[in-house]
Design an enzyme around this catalytic site. Structure first.
Site, PDB file in Angstrom:
ATOM      1  N   LYS A  31      37.248 -14.733 -19.343  1.00 36.91           N
ATOM      2  CA  LYS A  31      36.815 -13.641 -18.475  1.00 36.91           C
ATOM      3  C   LYS A  31      37.189 -12.354 -19.154  1.00 36.91           C
ATOM      4  CE  LYS A  31      35.060 -13.551 -14.226  1.00 36.91           C
ATOM      5  NZ  LYS A  31      34.284 -14.685 -13.727  1.00 36.91           N
TER       6      LYS A  31
HETATM    7  N1  GLU Z   1      30.666 -14.433 -13.651  1.00 36.28           N
HETATM    8  C1  GLU Z   1      30.132 -15.692 -13.217  1.00 36.28           C
HETATM    9  C2  GLU Z   1      31.235 -16.602 -12.732  1.00 36.28           C
HETATM   10  O1  GLU Z   1      32.265 -16.143 -12.303  1.00 36.28           O
HETATM   11  C3  GLU Z   1      29.237 -16.337 -14.281  1.00 36.28           C
HETATM   12  C4  GLU Z   1      29.907 -16.606 -15.588  1.00 36.28           C
HETATM   13  C5  GLU Z   1      28.946 -17.055 -16.690  1.00 36.28           C
HETATM   14  O2  GLU Z   1      27.769 -17.240 -16.414  1.00 36.28           O
HETATM   15  O3  GLU Z   1      29.392 -17.183 -17.818  1.00 36.28           O
HETATM   16  O4  GLU Z   1      31.084 -17.788 -12.676  1.00 36.28           O
END
Ligand code: GLU
Length: 432
Positions: free
Chosen positions: A122
């Site tokens: 993240k």
């Molecule tokens: N931000 C989204 C999540 O928390 C998608 C992450 C992604 O597609 O890599 O799952």
């Protein structure tokens, strides 16, 4: 595998007052519960409990008024045993290192649970995109992309949208990296606009996955979505799509809250009109033919389904007793604090855990990445069909394990995920 824990890298910082610290404490508590339940080897537990890599960058950006602001950005890769790191980028004032550590860990479990070949990551920038001009947003994005470029790439770490970021932000990141390399690198991010290699269905994928998992949970409880009452906290990328798709599936959306307030109507809200209002004004508050409502009231509504699609730590021991929904669908990451879990469980609320409920986004991100690698483009129907079967096989696994071992669905979900990541980590062994 046994590891001398005294030689392990520093553990994440102890919980303190920030929302990020509370999110990290929650993520660790959930992991510890799963590790203890599985009887995980202490060495492996120490490996999985901390992020593998933390990247903190500070960079200046010129504002429209000519002044300069220094921003802090983060990219944390929690675990890459099962494949390249994967997870969104968040632009929000609440973003800090602990927040990103928690969110990265949840991505590892999410990718493992729904069986996409990724590890967890993240990132984000501590900023408020609502106060920034498009030009400032682009400048922050291009400079942040440049700063994290050493660690991102189609084979190493693939960012995606999250709270406060959009397909346009992904387009700027893809373009920045492509300019530096001298050729187009579509697979460096997912959640791109379709015209530059994004996938059909990606924009709605998290909301669509929420609908599939709610349908699945409702069927187990003996009801369908047609005529079911729904309340939704959050009306961003995730909440808007979930509300719209639930409405299209026949549900009656009776309450929605967002950053600027909330609206309620017992007869059902006009979700499409609220979508247009939000796009224009940045909030649904004050829409015609609605009554105002705040989050705490929304949490206590007697509805069939409560969707939490905002930020972490919304339902805690302090307000969990108010929840009267039959299903609590965790569209956000970490919206329910562990202190709330026993209260919800005792009240018979069926919780669809976040790492299952909101996994539609990363599942279709995987499809996008795979399409980019194969230079193919699937139709929306094909994407949604594959999404449905992938998220529902994970849902089946969670409910079966919960029933067979008489454990709550959250523990079942984490047990499945942690087992898979532990297995991959154990098989790969230690280097050198
Ligand atoms: N931000 C989204 C999540 O928390 C998608 C992450 C992604 O597609 O890599 O799952």
């Amino acid at each position: 595998m046994t590891i001398d824990t005294t030689a392990s890298p520093d553990a994440p910082t102890a919980p303190h007052g920030t929302p990020g610290a509370r999110a990290l404490a929650a993520a660790l508590e959930q992991f510890d519960a799963a590790a203890a339940y599985l009887g995980l080897d202490p060495g492996l537990r120490d490996v999985l409990r901390v992020p593998q890599r933390e990247f903190v960058v500070r960079f200046p950006v010129k504002l429209d008024d000519g002044s300069v602001r220094v921003h802090t950005g983060y990219r944390v890769q929690h675990n890459v045993s099962r494949g390249p790191a994967k997870g969104g980028l968040r632009y929000h004032p609440q973003v800090d290192l602990d927040d990103v550590r928690a969110l990265a860990m949840w991505m590892t479990w999410k990718c493992a649970l729904v069986d996409v070949p990724f590890g967890g990551a993240k990132g984000g920038v501590s900023c408020d995109p609502r106060t920034m001009s498009p030009k400032e947003l682009e400048a922050v994005t291009r400079r942040f992309a440049t700063e994290i470029e050493p660690i991102i790439g189609p084979d190493s770490d693939i960012p995606a949208p999250d709270a406060g970021t959009t397909a346009q932000v992904m387009a700027w990141i893809m373009d920045t990296v492509s300019m530096h390399r001298g050729y187009s690198v579509p697979g460096v991010v997912t959640g791109k606009p379709v015209s530059i290699g994004g996938s059909a269905g990606r924009a709605d994928a998290t909301g669509q996955g929420i609908v599939y998992t709610i349908e699945h949970a409702a069927r187990r409880l003996g009801f369908g979505l047609d005529g079911a009452t729904v309340a939704v906290q959050g009306f961003g990328n995730v909440g808007e799509a979930a509300a719209r798709l639930l409405h299209e599936a026949g549900a009656r959306v009776v309450a929605i809250t967002d950053v600027g307030g909330g609206v309620m109507s017992a007869d059902g809200l006009d979700v499409a009109a609220l979508g247009r209002r939000f796009a224009e004004l940045g909030s649904v508050a004050g829409a015609p033919d609605t009554e105002p409502i705040d989050n705490e009231t929304l949490f206590g509504l007697e509805v069939d389904v409560l969707v939490l699609a905002a930020l972490e730590g919304q339902v805690t021991a302090a307000n969990a007793g108010r929840v009267r929904a039959r299903i609590l669908a965790e569209g956000a990451n970490g919206p329910t604090d562990p202190s709330a879990d026993p209260i919800l469980h005792a009240a018979g609320v069926s919780v669809i855990p976040d790492i299952l409920c909101n996994a539609g986004g990363v599942i279709v991100s995987y499809f996008e990445w795979a399409q980019n690698r194969a230079a193919l483009a699937w139709t929306r129907e094909e994407v949604n069909g594959r999404l449905r079967s992938q998220i529902l096989s994970a849902a089946d696994a969670v409910w079966q394990r919960a029933a067979a071992e008489r454990i709550p669905p959250r523990l079942a979900a984490h047990a499945i995920a942690v087992e898979r990541v532990a297995d991959a980590t154990r098989l790969r062994g230690l280097y050198p």
